[in-house]
Design a protein around this motif. Structure first.
Motif, PDB file in Angstrom:
ATOM      1  N   GLY A 146      46.466  27.358  51.804  1.00 39.02           N
ATOM      2  CA  GLY A 146      46.574  28.655  51.154  1.00 39.02           C
ATOM      3  C   GLY A 146      47.184  28.641  49.775  1.00 39.02           C
ATOM      4  N   GLU A 147      47.232  27.488  49.145  1.00 37.41           N
ATOM      5  CA  GLU A 147      47.766  27.389  47.794  1.00 37.41           C
ATOM      6  C   GLU A 147      46.617  27.452  46.794  1.00 37.41           C
ATOM      7  N   LEU A 148      46.789  28.267  45.745  1.00 31.57           N
ATOM      8  CA  LEU A 148      45.746  28.420  44.734  1.00 31.57           C
ATOM      9  C   LEU A 148      46.099  27.640  43.478  1.00 31.57           C
ATOM     10  N   ARG A 149      45.091  27.060  42.864  1.00 29.97           N
ATOM     11  CA  ARG A 149      45.269  26.354  41.598  1.00 29.97           C
ATOM     12  C   ARG A 149      44.631  27.198  40.502  1.00 29.97           C
ATOM     13  N   VAL A 150      45.437  27.595  39.519  1.00 27.44           N
ATOM     14  CA  VAL A 150      44.937  28.467  38.448  1.00 27.44           C
ATOM     15  C   VAL A 150      45.355  27.908  37.090  1.00 27.44           C
ATOM     16  N   VAL A 151      44.579  28.260  36.076  1.00 27.55           N
ATOM     17  CA  VAL A 151      44.935  27.952  34.692  1.00 27.55           C
ATOM     18  C   VAL A 151      45.509  29.229  34.096  1.00 27.55           C
ATOM     19  N   ASN A 152      46.798  29.181  33.704  1.00 26.09           N
ATOM     20  CA  ASN A 152      47.417  30.392  33.169  1.00 26.09           C
ATOM     21  C   ASN A 152      47.069  30.561  31.690  1.00 26.09           C
ATOM     22  N   LEU A 153      47.570  31.632  31.089  1.00 30.24           N
ATOM     23  CA  LEU A 153      47.198  31.955  29.714  1.00 30.24           C
ATOM     24  C   LEU A 153      47.902  31.085  28.694  1.00 30.24           C
ATOM     25  N   ASP A 154      48.749  30.171  29.159  1.00 30.68           N
ATOM     26  CA  ASP A 154      49.325  29.144  28.287  1.00 30.68           C
ATOM     27  C   ASP A 154      48.509  27.855  28.344  1.00 30.68           C
ATOM     28  N   GLY A 155      47.436  27.891  29.131  1.00 27.46           N
ATOM     29  CA  GLY A 155      46.589  26.712  29.245  1.00 27.46           C
ATOM     30  C   GLY A 155      47.104  25.691  30.235  1.00 27.46           C
ATOM     31  N   GLU A 156      48.105  26.054  31.014  1.00 25.39           N
ATOM     32  CA  GLU A 156      48.682  25.125  31.984  1.00 25.39           C
ATOM     33  C   GLU A 156      48.105  25.380  33.376  1.00 25.39           C
ATOM     34  N   THR A 157      47.860  24.300  34.108  1.00 30.05           N
ATOM     35  CA  THR A 157      47.406  24.428  35.495  1.00 30.05           C
ATOM     36  C   THR A 157      48.624  24.555  36.393  1.00 30.05           C
ATOM     37  N   VAL A 158      48.700  25.657  37.126  1.00 31.54           N
ATOM     38  CA  VAL A 158      49.846  25.909  38.003  1.00 31.54           C
ATOM     39  C   VAL A 158      49.329  26.198  39.402  1.00 31.54           C
ATOM     40  N   ARG A 159      50.227  26.107  40.362  1.00 35.70           N
ATOM     41  CA  ARG A 159      49.886  26.386  41.760  1.00 35.70           C
ATOM     42  C   ARG A 159      50.628  27.633  42.223  1.00 35.70           C
ATOM     43  N   LEU A 160      49.899  28.506  42.891  1.00 36.81           N
ATOM     44  CA  LEU A 160      50.461  29.758  43.383  1.00 36.81           C
ATOM     45  C   LEU A 160      50.228  29.853  44.881  1.00 36.81           C
ATOM     46  N   SER A 161      51.173  30.473  45.579  1.00 36.43           N
ATOM     47  CA  SER A 161      50.989  30.672  47.020  1.00 36.43           C
ATOM     48  C   SER A 161      51.472  32.049  47.455  1.00 36.43           C
ATOM     49  N   PRO A 162      51.043  33.114  46.759  1.00 36.99           N
ATOM     50  CA  PRO A 162      51.400  34.464  47.206  1.00 36.99           C
ATOM     51  C   PRO A 162      50.629  34.802  48.478  1.00 36.99           C
ATOM     52  N   ARG A 163      51.095  35.801  49.191  1.00 36.52           N
ATOM     53  CA  ARG A 163      50.403  36.191  50.417  1.00 36.52           C
ATOM     54  C   ARG A 163      49.019  36.741  50.097  1.00 36.52           C
ATOM     55  N   THR A 164      48.939  37.530  49.027  1.00 36.93           N
ATOM     56  CA  THR A 164      47.650  38.066  48.596  1.00 36.93           C
ATOM     57  C   THR A 164      47.538  37.952  47.079  1.00 36.93           C
ATOM     58  N   VAL A 165      46.316  38.006  46.587  1.00 38.09           N
ATOM     59  CA  VAL A 165      46.067  38.094  45.152  1.00 38.09           C
ATOM     60  C   VAL A 165      45.061  39.220  44.919  1.00 38.09           C
ATOM     61  N   THR A 166      45.011  39.703  43.701  1.00 38.20           N
ATOM     62  CA  THR A 166      43.967  40.652  43.328  1.00 38.20           C
ATOM     63  C   THR A 166      43.092  40.012  42.265  1.00 38.20           C
TER      64      THR A 166
END
Length: 288
Positions: free
Chosen positions: A118-138
């Protein structure tokens, strides 16, 4: 899916969504053929693959429609659900590179992957790849995204291509100086079509529902369901017809004053009206 035996001397498989064949003997053994041999066109294995390809197309279309519905309504989606569907290529294609928001509404990132836990890999607006694990996303509607122009520019730098139209979706902002009693928009009225059937067909092809004399778009906005509608003429009317006014109604069928229409419902209603109007017949010699 691998190659399957199909009669003497041939194998078949799905390649780029269509049935392909290759020879298993002779000088062409192991080489994919340019076209399907006549002897295979009615083979049961070929028929099975064709039906499977049709199912894959329907599945891919359904995935895009579901993700679009999540985005238009900015519904919270469990990250665990995204993780479960991510290995499916059709779901992954529909979800990849969509802008997502987790626990912090100001932190926007482009979805690039999801792990089994349930961990998401996203590219944020700083151009960095980060991992998120919130219960939900929109998957927010673009009209709700802060600094949308900057996000679009950054997406262009990254080469972002979205299967579901989100950040480059046409948006409209509700004016502040609306008449308190006004309940309709007439900006896109008067678009002429050769028949009511032609106008209704355009609405359907754009993904809108045709009900009675209206093309409609139902949107969940701010916790309530709102339906935008554009008049397209009486059913079975065979003569020339013109687009009518745009209105919004709540779940009880009450016509909403324009000032009560939320940002997403406003934008989606205007988008529908503009798209219908764009298909109008333009007489030669007249301005578009």
């Amino acid at each position: 899916m691998g190659w399957l035996s199909a009669g003497d001397g041939y194998e078949v498989a799905l390649v780029d969504g269509r049935v392909a064949a290759r020879a298993t003997s002779g000088r062409a053994a192991g080489r994919q053929l340019k076209s399907l041999p006549r002897a295979l066109r009615d083979h049961p294995e070929v028929d099975r693959l064709r039906r499977f390809a049709e199912w894959l197309d329907r599945h891919a279309t359904a995935c895009v429609a579901q993700v679009d519905a999540w985005m238009v309504s900015s519904l919270p989606v469990p990250t665990g659900l995204l993780a479960r569907v991510w290995p499916d290529e059709a779901w992954q294609s529909a979800l990849r590179d969509l802008a997502v928001v987790g626990d912090d509404p100001d932190e926007v990132g482009f979805l690039r992957g999801a792990t089994e836990d349930g961990e998401l890999r996203v590219v944020n607006l700083d151009g960095e790849t980060v991992r998120l694990s919130p219960r939900t996303v929109t998957l927010p509607h673009p009209v709700l995204l802060p600094d949308l122009d900057d996000i679009r520019e950054f997406a262009a730098e990254l080469g972002i291509v979205q299967r579901v139209e989100q950040i480059h979706r046409a948006t409209w902002q509700r004016p502040e100086d609306l008449d308190p009693k006004a309940t309709e928009i007439r900006e896109f009225t008067g678009g002429s079509f050769r028949s009511r059937f032609a106008l209704a067909a355009r609405a359907s092809s754009l993904g809108y529902r045709v009900s009675g004399g209206y093309s409609t778009a139902r949107v969940r906005d701010g916790g309530r369901t709102v339906e935008a509608g554009v008049w397209i003429g009486e059913p079975y009317w065979e003569d020339t017809v013109e687009t009518g006014s745009l209105t919004w109604h709540d779940q009880d069928g009450r016509a909403l004053p324009l000032r009560e229409v939320g940002p997403v419902a406003w934008s989606e209603g205007m988008r529908m009206a503009a798209a219908l109007y764009a298909g109008r017949t333009i007489e030669e010699g007249k301005n578009a």
